[in-house]
Design a protein around this motif. Sequence first.
Motif, PDB file in Angstrom:
ATOM      1  N   LEU A  47       0.844  -1.200   0.000  1.00 35.36           N
ATOM      2  CA  LEU A  47       0.000   0.000   0.000  1.00 35.36           C
ATOM      3  C   LEU A  47       0.884   1.256   0.000  1.00 35.36           C
ATOM      4  O   LEU A  47       0.610   2.206  -0.747  1.00 35.36           O
ATOM      5  CB  LEU A  47      -0.933  -0.006   1.211  1.00 35.36           C
ATOM      6  N   VAL A  48       1.929   1.247   0.800  1.00 33.53           N
ATOM      7  CA  VAL A  48       2.869   2.376   0.836  1.00 33.53           C
ATOM      8  C   VAL A  48       3.504   2.551  -0.539  1.00 33.53           C
ATOM      9  O   VAL A  48       3.593   3.679  -1.054  1.00 33.53           O
ATOM     10  CB  VAL A  48       3.945   2.160   1.925  1.00 33.53           C
ATOM     11  N   MET A  49       3.928   1.446  -1.160  1.00 36.60           N
ATOM     12  CA  MET A  49       4.550   1.523  -2.487  1.00 36.60           C
ATOM     13  C   MET A  49       3.564   2.040  -3.530  1.00 36.60           C
ATOM     14  O   MET A  49       3.936   2.814  -4.419  1.00 36.60           O
ATOM     15  CB  MET A  49       5.092   0.155  -2.899  1.00 36.60           C
ATOM     16  N   GLN A  50       2.311   1.637  -3.402  1.00 43.08           N
ATOM     17  CA  GLN A  50       1.279   2.111  -4.329  1.00 43.08           C
ATOM     18  C   GLN A  50       1.109   3.621  -4.188  1.00 43.08           C
ATOM     19  O   GLN A  50       1.027   4.334  -5.195  1.00 43.08           O
ATOM     20  CB  GLN A  50      -0.042   1.400  -4.044  1.00 43.08           C
ATOM     21  N   LYS A  51       1.067   4.123  -2.954  1.00 45.52           N
ATOM     22  CA  LYS A  51       0.913   5.565  -2.723  1.00 45.52           C
ATOM     23  C   LYS A  51       2.138   6.332  -3.217  1.00 45.52           C
ATOM     24  O   LYS A  51       2.013   7.407  -3.799  1.00 45.52           O
ATOM     25  CB  LYS A  51       0.665   5.860  -1.238  1.00 45.52           C
ATOM     26  N   ILE A  52       3.333   5.776  -2.983  1.00 47.07           N
ATOM     27  CA  ILE A  52       4.552   6.407  -3.496  1.00 47.07           C
ATOM     28  C   ILE A  52       4.487   6.469  -5.019  1.00 47.07           C
ATOM     29  O   ILE A  52       4.815   7.491  -5.630  1.00 47.07           O
ATOM     30  CB  ILE A  52       5.816   5.643  -3.030  1.00 47.07           C
ATOM     31  N   GLY A  53       4.027   5.391  -5.630  1.00 46.93           N
ATOM     32  CA  GLY A  53       3.892   5.349  -7.084  1.00 46.93           C
ATOM     33  C   GLY A  53       2.911   6.381  -7.612  1.00 46.93           C
ATOM     34  O   GLY A  53       3.141   6.995  -8.658  1.00 46.93           O
ATOM     35  N   GLN A  54       1.810   6.595  -6.901  1.00 45.27           N
ATOM     36  CA  GLN A  54       0.822   7.585  -7.326  1.00 45.27           C
ATOM     37  C   GLN A  54       1.391   9.002  -7.310  1.00 45.27           C
ATOM     38  O   GLN A  54       1.061   9.808  -8.166  1.00 45.27           O
ATOM     39  CB  GLN A  54      -0.413   7.532  -6.418  1.00 45.27           C
ATOM     40  N   PHE A  55       2.237   9.295  -6.332  1.00 43.50           N
ATOM     41  CA  PHE A  55       2.777  10.653  -6.212  1.00 43.50           C
ATOM     42  C   PHE A  55       4.044  10.878  -7.025  1.00 43.50           C
ATOM     43  O   PHE A  55       4.316  11.999  -7.437  1.00 43.50           O
ATOM     44  CB  PHE A  55       3.048  10.992  -4.736  1.00 43.50           C
ATOM     45  N   THR A  56       4.818   9.823  -7.245  1.00 40.34           N
ATOM     46  CA  THR A  56       6.110  10.009  -7.912  1.00 40.34           C
ATOM     47  C   THR A  56       6.211   9.343  -9.275  1.00 40.34           C
ATOM     48  O   THR A  56       7.124   9.652 -10.037  1.00 40.34           O
ATOM     49  CB  THR A  56       7.250   9.444  -7.036  1.00 40.34           C
ATOM     50  N   GLY A  57       5.324   8.395  -9.551  1.00 42.56           N
ATOM     51  CA  GLY A  57       5.413   7.651 -10.795  1.00 42.56           C
ATOM     52  C   GLY A  57       6.388   6.484 -10.736  1.00 42.56           C
ATOM     53  O   GLY A  57       6.601   5.804 -11.732  1.00 42.56           O
ATOM     54  N   ILE A  58       6.997   6.255  -9.597  1.00 42.56           N
ATOM     55  CA  ILE A  58       7.946   5.149  -9.432  1.00 42.56           C
ATOM     56  C   ILE A  58       7.160   3.864  -9.185  1.00 42.56           C
ATOM     57  O   ILE A  58       6.234   3.834  -8.392  1.00 42.56           O
ATOM     58  CB  ILE A  58       8.898   5.407  -8.239  1.00 42.56           C
ATOM     59  N   SER A  59       7.554   2.806  -9.874  1.00 42.66           N
ATOM     60  CA  SER A  59       6.929   1.506  -9.616  1.00 42.66           C
ATOM     61  C   SER A  59       7.971   0.571  -9.016  1.00 42.66           C
ATOM     62  O   SER A  59       9.171   0.709  -9.268  1.00 42.66           O
ATOM     63  CB  SER A  59       6.347   0.917 -10.901  1.00 42.66           C
ATOM     64  N   PHE A  60       7.509  -0.350  -8.207  1.00 43.08           N
ATOM     65  CA  PHE A  60       8.404  -1.265  -7.498  1.00 43.08           C
ATOM     66  C   PHE A  60       8.159  -2.687  -7.941  1.00 43.08           C
ATOM     67  O   PHE A  60       7.029  -3.168  -7.904  1.00 43.08           O
ATOM     68  CB  PHE A  60       8.174  -1.160  -5.981  1.00 43.08           C
TER      69      PHE A  60
END
Length: 170
Positions: A47-60
């Motif tokens: 969930l944290v990675m998903q939120k980071i992805g939404q704000f930065t465009g970074i995918s993990f």
Amino acid sequence: MDRINTKWFLRHIAIWIPAICIMFIIFNFSSMAADDSSNTSIPIAELVMQKIGQFTGISFDVNSEGYDLIHHRVRKAGHFLEYMALGCTLILPFAFICEGKSYYKLKVVFCSELFSACYACTDEFHQIFVDGRDGNLADVGIDSLGALAGICAGLIFWWIWKRIIKTVHK
């Protein structure tokens, strides 16, 4: 026991119940095998990675170093938050124990922090005997810092509560 002693006794037992519940929760999390513990924290990390992805465009990617790093940070945040709750719930019992003594508030903070740090040590020792887990001194430090943050939050709540009570009784 007469009625006054019974009331005093029950009040002093009751004020420990929140802290005992938090210690029980911590013990249960520490009793989980490593795989089960990871399965508990992975959904939060994702969930944290998903939120980071939404704000930065970074995918993990699941096998990436970033994924492991965030999962590790979420696990350490869990340690911090568990002990923050413990520290907050220890304010009241130690306030009753230290009441009327010199340097009252300082003793409440010291006793609450010492109790939390000792519990963190026993918790890490307990994890040595759990499948796939180990005792980690760094976790004791994280736990102790979390407890101190909870103690500070508890003192702030206590101060606000006293102000509200004073206002109501005027």
